[in-house]
Design a protein around this motif. Sequence first.
Motif, PDB file in Angstrom:
ATOM      1  N   ARG A  33       8.270  -3.178  16.045  1.00  0.00           N
ATOM      2  CA  ARG A  33       9.036  -4.032  16.815  1.00  0.00           C
ATOM      3  C   ARG A  33       9.519  -2.999  18.073  1.00  0.00           C
ATOM      4  O   ARG A  33       9.940  -3.576  19.183  1.00  0.00           O
ATOM      5  N   HIS A  34       9.501  -1.778  17.827  1.00  0.00           N
ATOM      6  CA  HIS A  34       9.998  -0.923  18.884  1.00  0.00           C
ATOM      7  C   HIS A  34       9.109  -0.974  19.920  1.00  0.00           C
ATOM      8  O   HIS A  34       9.382  -0.790  21.040  1.00  0.00           O
ATOM      9  N   CYS A  35       7.730  -1.034  19.489  1.00  0.00           N
ATOM     10  CA  CYS A  35       6.525  -1.111  20.420  1.00  0.00           C
ATOM     11  C   CYS A  35       6.259  -2.572  20.949  1.00  0.00           C
ATOM     12  O   CYS A  35       5.722  -2.765  22.378  1.00  0.00           O
ATOM     13  N   PHE A  36       6.467  -3.537  20.247  1.00  0.00           N
ATOM     14  CA  PHE A  36       6.118  -4.668  20.879  1.00  0.00           C
ATOM     15  C   PHE A  36       7.198  -5.837  20.300  1.00  0.00           C
ATOM     16  O   PHE A  36       8.048  -5.751  19.325  1.00  0.00           O
ATOM     17  N   THR A  37       7.299  -6.930  21.088  1.00  0.00           N
ATOM     18  CA  THR A  37       8.075  -8.065  20.774  1.00  0.00           C
ATOM     19  C   THR A  37       7.464  -8.856  19.539  1.00  0.00           C
ATOM     20  O   THR A  37       6.146  -8.653  19.486  1.00  0.00           O
ATOM     21  N   ALA A  38       8.413  -8.992  18.473  1.00  0.00           N
ATOM     22  CA  ALA A  38       7.815  -9.478  17.354  1.00  0.00           C
ATOM     23  C   ALA A  38       8.818 -10.400  16.798  1.00  0.00           C
ATOM     24  O   ALA A  38       9.827 -10.578  17.138  1.00  0.00           O
ATOM     25  N   THR A  39       8.107 -11.281  15.648  1.00  0.00           N
ATOM     26  CA  THR A  39       9.143 -12.303  15.067  1.00  0.00           C
ATOM     27  C   THR A  39       9.847 -11.686  14.065  1.00  0.00           C
ATOM     28  O   THR A  39       9.499 -10.529  13.658  1.00  0.00           O
ATOM     29  N   GLU A  40      10.512 -12.374  13.190  1.00  0.00           N
ATOM     30  CA  GLU A  40      11.291 -11.796  12.208  1.00  0.00           C
ATOM     31  C   GLU A  40      10.387 -11.645  10.945  1.00  0.00           C
ATOM     32  O   GLU A  40       9.459 -12.602  10.938  1.00  0.00           O
ATOM     33  N   GLN A  41      10.438 -10.639  10.387  1.00  0.00           N
ATOM     34  CA  GLN A  41       9.402 -10.252   9.420  1.00  0.00           C
ATOM     35  C   GLN A  41       9.884 -11.264   8.289  1.00  0.00           C
ATOM     36  O   GLN A  41      10.993 -11.769   8.152  1.00  0.00           O
ATOM     37  N   ARG A  42       8.658 -11.439   7.396  1.00  0.00           N
ATOM     38  CA  ARG A  42       8.459 -12.298   5.984  1.00  0.00           C
ATOM     39  C   ARG A  42       8.249 -11.272   5.255  1.00  0.00           C
ATOM     40  O   ARG A  42       7.061 -10.805   5.317  1.00  0.00           O
ATOM     41  N   SER A  43       9.076 -11.338   3.813  1.00  0.00           N
ATOM     42  CA  SER A  43       8.607 -10.248   2.851  1.00  0.00           C
ATOM     43  C   SER A  43       8.310 -11.120   1.546  1.00  0.00           C
ATOM     44  O   SER A  43       8.868 -12.239   1.183  1.00  0.00           O
ATOM     45  N   TYR A  44       7.398 -10.586   0.893  1.00  0.00           N
ATOM     46  CA  TYR A  44       6.865 -11.078  -0.409  1.00  0.00           C
ATOM     47  C   TYR A  44       6.770  -9.985  -1.477  1.00  0.00           C
ATOM     48  O   TYR A  44       6.088  -8.959  -1.137  1.00  0.00           O
ATOM     49  N   PRO A  45       6.892 -10.508  -2.941  1.00  0.00           N
ATOM     50  CA  PRO A  45       6.478  -9.196  -3.797  1.00  0.00           C
ATOM     51  C   PRO A  45       4.925  -9.228  -3.631  1.00  0.00           C
ATOM     52  O   PRO A  45       4.187 -10.090  -3.390  1.00  0.00           O
ATOM     53  N   ALA A  46       4.558  -7.925  -3.916  1.00  0.00           N
ATOM     54  CA  ALA A  46       3.228  -7.526  -4.036  1.00  0.00           C
ATOM     55  C   ALA A  46       2.790  -6.741  -5.076  1.00  0.00           C
ATOM     56  O   ALA A  46       2.807  -5.691  -5.110  1.00  0.00           O
ATOM     57  N   GLY A  47       2.585  -7.590  -6.239  1.00  0.00           N
ATOM     58  CA  GLY A  47       2.041  -6.946  -7.467  1.00  0.00           C
ATOM     59  C   GLY A  47       3.639  -6.504  -8.323  1.00  0.00           C
ATOM     60  O   GLY A  47       4.500  -7.043  -7.785  1.00  0.00           O
ATOM     61  N   ARG A  48       3.153  -5.604  -9.136  1.00  0.00           N
ATOM     62  CA  ARG A  48       4.283  -4.865 -10.041  1.00  0.00           C
ATOM     63  C   ARG A  48       5.126  -3.742  -9.348  1.00  0.00           C
ATOM     64  O   ARG A  48       4.337  -3.110  -8.386  1.00  0.00           O
ATOM     65  N   GLU A  49       5.597  -3.254 -10.016  1.00  0.00           N
ATOM     66  CA  GLU A  49       6.498  -2.072  -9.679  1.00  0.00           C
ATOM     67  C   GLU A  49       7.256  -2.178  -8.264  1.00  0.00           C
ATOM     68  O   GLU A  49       7.451  -0.955  -7.815  1.00  0.00           O
ATOM     69  N   GLY A  50       7.718  -3.159  -7.982  1.00  0.00           N
ATOM     70  CA  GLY A  50       8.541  -3.116  -6.597  1.00  0.00           C
ATOM     71  C   GLY A  50       7.910  -3.350  -5.440  1.00  0.00           C
ATOM     72  O   GLY A  50       8.334  -3.258  -4.401  1.00  0.00           O
ATOM     73  N   ALA A  51       6.384  -3.366  -5.310  1.00  0.00           N
ATOM     74  CA  ALA A  51       5.692  -3.081  -4.226  1.00  0.00           C
ATOM     75  C   ALA A  51       5.927  -4.611  -3.174  1.00  0.00           C
ATOM     76  O   ALA A  51       6.580  -5.461  -3.743  1.00  0.00           O
ATOM     77  N   THR A  52       5.809  -4.440  -2.013  1.00  0.00           N
ATOM     78  CA  THR A  52       6.321  -5.389  -1.244  1.00  0.00           C
ATOM     79  C   THR A  52       5.001  -5.857  -0.039  1.00  0.00           C
ATOM     80  O   THR A  52       4.208  -4.686   0.397  1.00  0.00           O
ATOM     81  N   ARG A  53       4.886  -6.734   0.283  1.00  0.00           N
ATOM     82  CA  ARG A  53       3.878  -7.365   1.457  1.00  0.00           C
ATOM     83  C   ARG A  53       4.955  -7.893   2.518  1.00  0.00           C
ATOM     84  O   ARG A  53       5.618  -9.006   2.257  1.00  0.00           O
ATOM     85  N   LEU A  54       4.818  -7.343   3.872  1.00  0.00           N
ATOM     86  CA  LEU A  54       5.578  -7.938   4.932  1.00  0.00           C
ATOM     87  C   LEU A  54       4.843  -8.450   6.069  1.00  0.00           C
ATOM     88  O   LEU A  54       3.566  -8.009   6.098  1.00  0.00           O
ATOM     89  N   GLN A  55       5.216  -9.470   6.605  1.00  0.00           N
ATOM     90  CA  GLN A  55       4.062 -10.222   7.509  1.00  0.00           C
ATOM     91  C   GLN A  55       5.110 -10.329   8.661  1.00  0.00           C
ATOM     92  O   GLN A  55       6.234 -10.522   8.681  1.00  0.00           O
ATOM     93  N   LEU A  56       4.648 -10.206   9.930  1.00  0.00           N
ATOM     94  CA  LEU A  56       5.289 -10.417  11.190  1.00  0.00           C
ATOM     95  C   LEU A  56       4.287 -10.620  12.192  1.00  0.00           C
ATOM     96  O   LEU A  56       3.058 -10.430  12.078  1.00  0.00           O
ATOM     97  N   THR A  57       4.309 -11.352  13.237  1.00  0.00           N
ATOM     98  CA  THR A  57       3.613 -11.616  14.383  1.00  0.00           C
ATOM     99  C   THR A  57       4.136 -10.602  15.594  1.00  0.00           C
ATOM    100  O   THR A  57       5.386 -10.931  15.857  1.00  0.00           O
ATOM    101  N   VAL A  58       3.335 -10.069  16.152  1.00  0.00           N
ATOM    102  CA  VAL A  58       3.762  -9.171  17.425  1.00  0.00           C
ATOM    103  C   VAL A  58       3.065  -9.644  18.721  1.00  0.00           C
ATOM    104  O   VAL A  58       1.826 -10.401  18.415  1.00  0.00           O
TER     105      VAL A  58
END
Length: 87
Positions: A33-58
């Motif tokens: 987001r510092h480099c490009f205009t971006a949408t609000e991020q969306r985050s989802y669980p990614a497997g076990r152990e607290g991993a996260t999958r985050l998606q955004l559009t730049v």
Amino acid sequence: MTAEPQLPTAGHAEVRVVAATPEVARRVAEVLRHCFTATEQRSYPAGREGATRLQLTVDTTRPAGPARTWLDSSRSTPGRGTEADEL
């Protein structure tokens, strides 16, 4: 038959970050987001152990700061490939 995934509009890129923790994923999104205009991020669980999958559009048509400098310097000139072409 499966449907083709919908592509982002011209000049935009969908970015997916998978990280071991939500904090790490947020830090990567912050840099983007510092480099490009971006949408609000969306985050989802990614497997076990607290991993996260985050998606955004730049929006690559409106780069800022470091991305603008890098994009300007990396544009190829006629008859000369980019560094990526040489690898």
